[in-house]
Design a protein around this motif. Structure first.
Motif, PDB file in Angstrom:
ATOM      1  N   GLY A  78       7.932  -2.616  -5.928  1.00  0.00           N
ATOM      2  CA  GLY A  78       6.711  -2.920  -6.674  1.00  0.00           C
ATOM      3  C   GLY A  78       5.582  -3.324  -5.755  1.00  0.00           C
ATOM      4  O   GLY A  78       4.481  -2.781  -5.845  1.00  0.00           O
ATOM      5  N   ILE A  79       5.826  -4.248  -4.833  1.00  0.00           N
ATOM      6  CA  ILE A  79       4.738  -4.683  -3.942  1.00  0.00           C
ATOM      7  C   ILE A  79       4.381  -3.583  -2.949  1.00  0.00           C
ATOM      8  O   ILE A  79       3.217  -3.412  -2.593  1.00  0.00           O
ATOM      9  CB  ILE A  79       5.055  -6.027  -3.230  1.00  0.00           C
ATOM     10  CG1 ILE A  79       3.795  -6.553  -2.561  1.00  0.00           C
ATOM     11  CG2 ILE A  79       6.207  -5.878  -2.258  1.00  0.00           C
ATOM     12  CD1 ILE A  79       3.863  -7.988  -2.117  1.00  0.00           C
ATOM     13  N   LYS A  80       5.369  -2.791  -2.524  1.00  0.00           N
ATOM     14  CA  LYS A  80       5.054  -1.673  -1.623  1.00  0.00           C
ATOM     15  C   LYS A  80       4.124  -0.691  -2.330  1.00  0.00           C
ATOM     16  O   LYS A  80       3.146  -0.241  -1.756  1.00  0.00           O
ATOM     17  CB  LYS A  80       6.335  -0.947  -1.188  1.00  0.00           C
ATOM     18  CG  LYS A  80       7.156  -1.715  -0.188  1.00  0.00           C
ATOM     19  CD  LYS A  80       8.271  -0.881   0.394  1.00  0.00           C
ATOM     20  CE  LYS A  80       9.350  -0.572  -0.588  1.00  0.00           C
ATOM     21  NZ  LYS A  80      10.561   0.000   0.020  1.00  0.00           N
ATOM     22  N   TRP A  94       0.654  -2.171  -2.742  1.00  0.00           N
ATOM     23  CA  TRP A  94      -0.074  -2.149  -1.466  1.00  0.00           C
ATOM     24  C   TRP A  94      -0.630  -0.743  -1.209  1.00  0.00           C
ATOM     25  O   TRP A  94      -1.794  -0.570  -0.873  1.00  0.00           O
ATOM     26  CB  TRP A  94       0.855  -2.576  -0.324  1.00  0.00           C
ATOM     27  CG  TRP A  94       0.149  -2.809   0.972  1.00  0.00           C
ATOM     28  CD1 TRP A  94      -0.376  -3.985   1.430  1.00  0.00           C
ATOM     29  CD2 TRP A  94      -0.142  -1.823   1.986  1.00  0.00           C
ATOM     30  NE1 TRP A  94      -0.955  -3.793   2.664  1.00  0.00           N
ATOM     31  CE2 TRP A  94      -0.827  -2.476   3.032  1.00  0.00           C
ATOM     32  CE3 TRP A  94       0.127  -0.459   2.104  1.00  0.00           C
ATOM     33  CZ2 TRP A  94      -1.255  -1.819   4.171  1.00  0.00           C
ATOM     34  CZ3 TRP A  94      -0.315   0.211   3.249  1.00  0.00           C
ATOM     35  CH2 TRP A  94      -0.992  -0.476   4.269  1.00  0.00           C
ATOM     36  N   LYS A  95       0.213   0.279  -1.407  1.00  0.00           N
ATOM     37  CA  LYS A  95      -0.210   1.651  -1.157  1.00  0.00           C
ATOM     38  C   LYS A  95      -1.272   2.107  -2.163  1.00  0.00           C
ATOM     39  O   LYS A  95      -2.137   2.907  -1.826  1.00  0.00           O
ATOM     40  CB  LYS A  95       0.998   2.586  -1.179  1.00  0.00           C
ATOM     41  CG  LYS A  95       1.907   2.372   0.048  1.00  0.00           C
ATOM     42  CD  LYS A  95       3.203   3.126  -0.041  1.00  0.00           C
ATOM     43  CE  LYS A  95       3.007   4.595   0.125  1.00  0.00           C
ATOM     44  NZ  LYS A  95       4.297   5.329   0.150  1.00  0.00           N
ATOM     45  N   SER A  96      -1.224   1.568  -3.377  1.00  0.00           N
ATOM     46  CA  SER A  96      -2.242   1.905  -4.372  1.00  0.00           C
ATOM     47  C   SER A  96      -3.586   1.274  -4.019  1.00  0.00           C
ATOM     48  O   SER A  96      -4.633   1.872  -4.247  1.00  0.00           O
ATOM     49  CB  SER A  96      -1.816   1.421  -5.757  1.00  0.00           C
ATOM     50  OG  SER A  96      -0.700   2.137  -6.195  1.00  0.00           O
ATOM     51  N   ARG A 115       1.178   3.616   6.028  1.00  0.00           N
ATOM     52  CA  ARG A 115       1.812   3.935   4.738  1.00  0.00           C
ATOM     53  C   ARG A 115       3.327   4.128   4.926  1.00  0.00           C
ATOM     54  O   ARG A 115       4.118   3.719   4.092  1.00  0.00           O
ATOM     55  CB  ARG A 115       1.148   5.158   4.099  1.00  0.00           C
ATOM     56  CG  ARG A 115      -0.330   4.874   3.753  1.00  0.00           C
ATOM     57  CD  ARG A 115      -1.033   6.064   3.157  1.00  0.00           C
ATOM     58  NE  ARG A 115      -0.560   6.361   1.821  1.00  0.00           N
ATOM     59  CZ  ARG A 115      -0.877   5.672   0.722  1.00  0.00           C
ATOM     60  NH1 ARG A 115      -1.667   4.624   0.814  1.00  0.00           N
ATOM     61  NH2 ARG A 115      -0.415   6.013  -0.448  1.00  0.00           N
ATOM     62  N   THR A 116       3.699   4.720   6.042  1.00  0.00           N
ATOM     63  CA  THR A 116       5.126   4.859   6.350  1.00  0.00           C
ATOM     64  C   THR A 116       5.742   3.488   6.633  1.00  0.00           C
ATOM     65  O   THR A 116       6.865   3.193   6.191  1.00  0.00           O
ATOM     66  CB  THR A 116       5.331   5.798   7.554  1.00  0.00           C
ATOM     67  OG1 THR A 116       4.790   7.079   7.223  1.00  0.00           O
ATOM     68  CG2 THR A 116       6.804   5.940   7.911  1.00  0.00           C
ATOM     69  N   ARG A 155       0.779 -12.692  -3.763  1.00  0.00           N
ATOM     70  CA  ARG A 155       0.629 -11.254  -3.543  1.00  0.00           C
ATOM     71  C   ARG A 155      -0.781 -10.747  -3.853  1.00  0.00           C
ATOM     72  O   ARG A 155      -0.958  -9.601  -4.261  1.00  0.00           O
ATOM     73  CB  ARG A 155       1.669 -10.473  -4.348  1.00  0.00           C
ATOM     74  CG  ARG A 155       3.083 -10.816  -3.958  1.00  0.00           C
ATOM     75  CD  ARG A 155       4.091 -10.061  -4.764  1.00  0.00           C
ATOM     76  NE  ARG A 155       5.439 -10.293  -4.268  1.00  0.00           N
ATOM     77  CZ  ARG A 155       6.496  -9.603  -4.642  1.00  0.00           C
ATOM     78  NH1 ARG A 155       6.382  -8.659  -5.538  1.00  0.00           N
ATOM     79  NH2 ARG A 155       7.678  -9.864  -4.135  1.00  0.00           N
ATOM     80  N   ASN A 156      -1.769 -11.613  -3.655  1.00  0.00           N
ATOM     81  CA  ASN A 156      -3.154 -11.216  -3.886  1.00  0.00           C
ATOM     82  C   ASN A 156      -3.692 -10.577  -2.608  1.00  0.00           C
ATOM     83  O   ASN A 156      -4.030 -11.280  -1.655  1.00  0.00           O
ATOM     84  CB  ASN A 156      -3.970 -12.457  -4.282  1.00  0.00           C
ATOM     85  CG  ASN A 156      -5.409 -12.118  -4.605  1.00  0.00           C
ATOM     86  OD1 ASN A 156      -5.952 -11.132  -4.127  1.00  0.00           O
ATOM     87  ND2 ASN A 156      -6.014 -12.964  -5.419  1.00  0.00           N
TER      88      ASN A 156
END
Ligand SMILES: [Ca+2]
Ligand SMILES: [Ca+2]
Length: 127
Positions: A28-30, A33-35, A45-46, A79-80
């Motif tokens: 979810g956090i990955k 972050w990518k979004s 991104r990798t 996680r902000n």
């Protein structure tokens, strides 16, 4: 089904449920972050896919004991991502946002090299 088999089946179900919940939280956090950083370089991104933006050990995102400075900052800010962008978590002289969006370096690693050519590098090629 014997009582022992029922107990084993119940424990197995509990473990599977726990494992699924843990994997969901870390992916979810990955994905978040990518979004948020959709134009971050492929290297970062990798790294995010392998938890290495926030952790020092690859593919071990469920373990908060190996968080780097950027990961700790995100954890302490619920996680902000925006709240962590102006900080320099690894004290390498570049803000987290600059590292992610401009320099292609890891915001939690002061020694992370960039794989993006700088303007100075590009100019030297055409001289
Ligand atoms: Ca930095
Ligand atoms: Ca860095």
């Amino acid at each position: 089904m014997t009582r022992k088999n029922l107990l084993v089946a119940s424990l197995s179900l509990c473990l599977l449920t726990y494992a699924a919940g843990t994997a969901q939280a870390t992916s979810g956090i990955k994905n978040n972050w990518k979004s948020r950083y959709t134009t971050a370089c492929a290297t970062l991104r990798t790294a995010a896919d392998h938890c290495l933006i926030c952790h020092t050990v690859p593919d071990n995102g469920a373990d908060i004991d190996n968080l780097n400075g950027y990961g700790l900052l995100l954890m302490n800010n619920n996680r902000n991502f925006a709240a962590a962008e102006s900080a320099d978590s690894d004290t390498d002289g570049r803000t987290n946002l600059q590292e992610i969006m401009t320099d292609c370096t890891n915001p939690g690693d002061a020694t992370s090299p960039t794989d993006e050519a700088t303007w100075g590098t590009m100019k030297s090629i055409y001289r």
